[in-house]
Write a protein that holds these residues in place. Structure first.
Motif, PDB file in Angstrom:
ATOM      1  N   ARG A  59       0.762  -1.100  -0.136  1.00 42.80           N
ATOM      2  CA  ARG A  59       0.141  -0.046  -0.050  1.00 42.80           C
ATOM      3  C   ARG A  59       1.084   1.268   0.234  1.00 42.80           C
ATOM      4  O   ARG A  59       0.493   2.316  -0.656  1.00 42.80           O
ATOM      5  CB  ARG A  59      -0.897  -0.012   1.158  1.00 42.80           C
ATOM      6  N   MET A  60       1.884   1.139   0.774  1.00 41.32           N
ATOM      7  CA  MET A  60       2.835   2.369   0.766  1.00 41.32           C
ATOM      8  C   MET A  60       3.507   2.529  -0.555  1.00 41.32           C
ATOM      9  O   MET A  60       3.608   3.533  -0.945  1.00 41.32           O
ATOM     10  CB  MET A  60       3.774   2.379   1.845  1.00 41.32           C
ATOM     11  N   LEU A  61       3.990   1.497  -0.952  1.00 38.40           N
ATOM     12  CA  LEU A  61       4.664   1.599  -2.327  1.00 38.40           C
ATOM     13  C   LEU A  61       3.542   1.886  -3.539  1.00 38.40           C
ATOM     14  O   LEU A  61       4.068   2.729  -4.489  1.00 38.40           O
ATOM     15  CB  LEU A  61       5.206   0.356  -2.795  1.00 38.40           C
ATOM     16  N   SER A  62       2.488   1.658  -3.400  1.00 38.44           N
ATOM     17  CA  SER A  62       1.524   2.000  -4.405  1.00 38.44           C
ATOM     18  C   SER A  62       1.158   3.648  -4.184  1.00 38.44           C
ATOM     19  O   SER A  62       1.061   4.366  -5.180  1.00 38.44           O
ATOM     20  CB  SER A  62       0.133   1.298  -4.011  1.00 38.44           C
ATOM     21  N   PHE A 153       2.126  11.043  10.345  1.00 39.49           N
ATOM     22  CA  PHE A 153       1.646   9.674   9.822  1.00 39.49           C
ATOM     23  C   PHE A 153       0.882   8.644  10.987  1.00 39.49           C
ATOM     24  O   PHE A 153       1.478   8.212  11.928  1.00 39.49           O
ATOM     25  CB  PHE A 153       2.623   8.883   9.333  1.00 39.49           C
ATOM     26  N   ARG A 154      -0.198   8.374  10.678  1.00 43.86           N
ATOM     27  CA  ARG A 154      -1.317   7.457  11.667  1.00 43.86           C
ATOM     28  C   ARG A 154      -1.809   6.493  10.812  1.00 43.86           C
ATOM     29  O   ARG A 154      -2.703   5.977  11.304  1.00 43.86           O
ATOM     30  CB  ARG A 154      -2.279   8.614  12.252  1.00 43.86           C
ATOM     31  N   GLY A 155      -1.265   5.975   9.853  1.00 41.65           N
ATOM     32  CA  GLY A 155      -1.799   4.843   9.022  1.00 41.65           C
ATOM     33  C   GLY A 155      -1.854   5.349   7.625  1.00 41.65           C
ATOM     34  O   GLY A 155      -2.206   6.529   7.308  1.00 41.65           O
ATOM     35  N   GLU A 160      -3.279   9.229   3.106  1.00 44.51           N
ATOM     36  CA  GLU A 160      -3.815   9.552   2.046  1.00 44.51           C
ATOM     37  C   GLU A 160      -4.795  10.590   2.206  1.00 44.51           C
ATOM     38  O   GLU A 160      -4.939  11.589   1.155  1.00 44.51           O
ATOM     39  CB  GLU A 160      -4.546   8.282   1.478  1.00 44.51           C
ATOM     40  N   GLU A 161      -5.709  10.654   2.903  1.00 45.26           N
ATOM     41  CA  GLU A 161      -6.746  11.617   3.097  1.00 45.26           C
ATOM     42  C   GLU A 161      -6.041  12.914   3.679  1.00 45.26           C
ATOM     43  O   GLU A 161      -6.593  14.175   2.817  1.00 45.26           O
ATOM     44  CB  GLU A 161      -7.690  11.388   4.490  1.00 45.26           C
ATOM     45  N   LYS A 162      -5.062  13.125   4.237  1.00 45.05           N
ATOM     46  CA  LYS A 162      -4.505  14.258   4.719  1.00 45.05           C
ATOM     47  C   LYS A 162      -3.698  14.917   3.274  1.00 45.05           C
ATOM     48  O   LYS A 162      -3.495  15.921   3.382  1.00 45.05           O
ATOM     49  CB  LYS A 162      -3.316  14.156   5.959  1.00 45.05           C
TER      50      LYS A 162
END
Length: 168
Positions: A59-62, A153-155, A160-162
């Motif tokens: 997910r992070m790499l994406s 970073f909280r997940g 993504e939202e921030k």
């Protein structure tokens, strides 16, 4: 034959020098194994064990792939040289980041202002043009002091939202 308490204590005592490039990976593991009270010093095994257990976060790499085409990306990490070289190769980090500044390479680490300034200088951008993201709240104030925008970073979903709100 090593307890989790001993592992945590040994890591806390051994990692600071290694993370700043003040000792080699071999010296780090020797100290770590000694302080953790391991019943044998098998450097080959422990190095391979660590590498084998480094997992990719798809997910992070994406997320990085989606940002790469729109923004310049740089890494700022508290990681030793050898571990960064390993992760660069295994996870193809250079495909995502223009460069990565690591404490192990520069001998300084967050929250020291000078390591944030290295990133600013290498990007050749005004601090106000940068967004610094970290999972440790105490590492954000130095970036803000220099003028960067920051995100705790909280997940993955939260990030993504921030980013979506910030980068509109």
């Amino acid at each position: 034959g090593v307890t989790m308490d001993n592992i945590y204590a040994a890591f806390e005592a051994s990692f600071p020098d290694y993370s700043l490039g003040k000792c080699s990976e071999e010296d780090f593991w020797k100290k770590f194994l000694y302080l953790s009270r391991a019943n044998r010093e098998d450097l080959k095994y422990v190095k391979a064990f660590w590498r084998r257990n480094q997992k990719e976060n798809e997910r992070m790499l994406s997320l990085l792939r989606s940002l790469k085409g729109k923004y310049r990306l740089a890494g700022l990490t508290t990681i030793p040289r050898e571990w960064l070289m390993f992760k660069r190769k295994k996870f193809h980090l250079d495909d995502y980041f223009e460069f990565i500044v690591s404490s192990g390479e520069y001998g300084i680490k967050k929250p020291e202002l000078s390591i944030y300034k290295i990133v600013i200088d290498k990007l050749n951008l005004a601090p106000e043009e940068l967004v610094f993201i970290d999972n440790k709240e105490n590492l954000l104030p130095p970036a803000r002091k220099l003028g960067m925008q920051t995100i705790l970073f909280r997940g993955q979903k939260d990030l993504e939202e921030k980013l979506s709100r910030l980068l509109k």
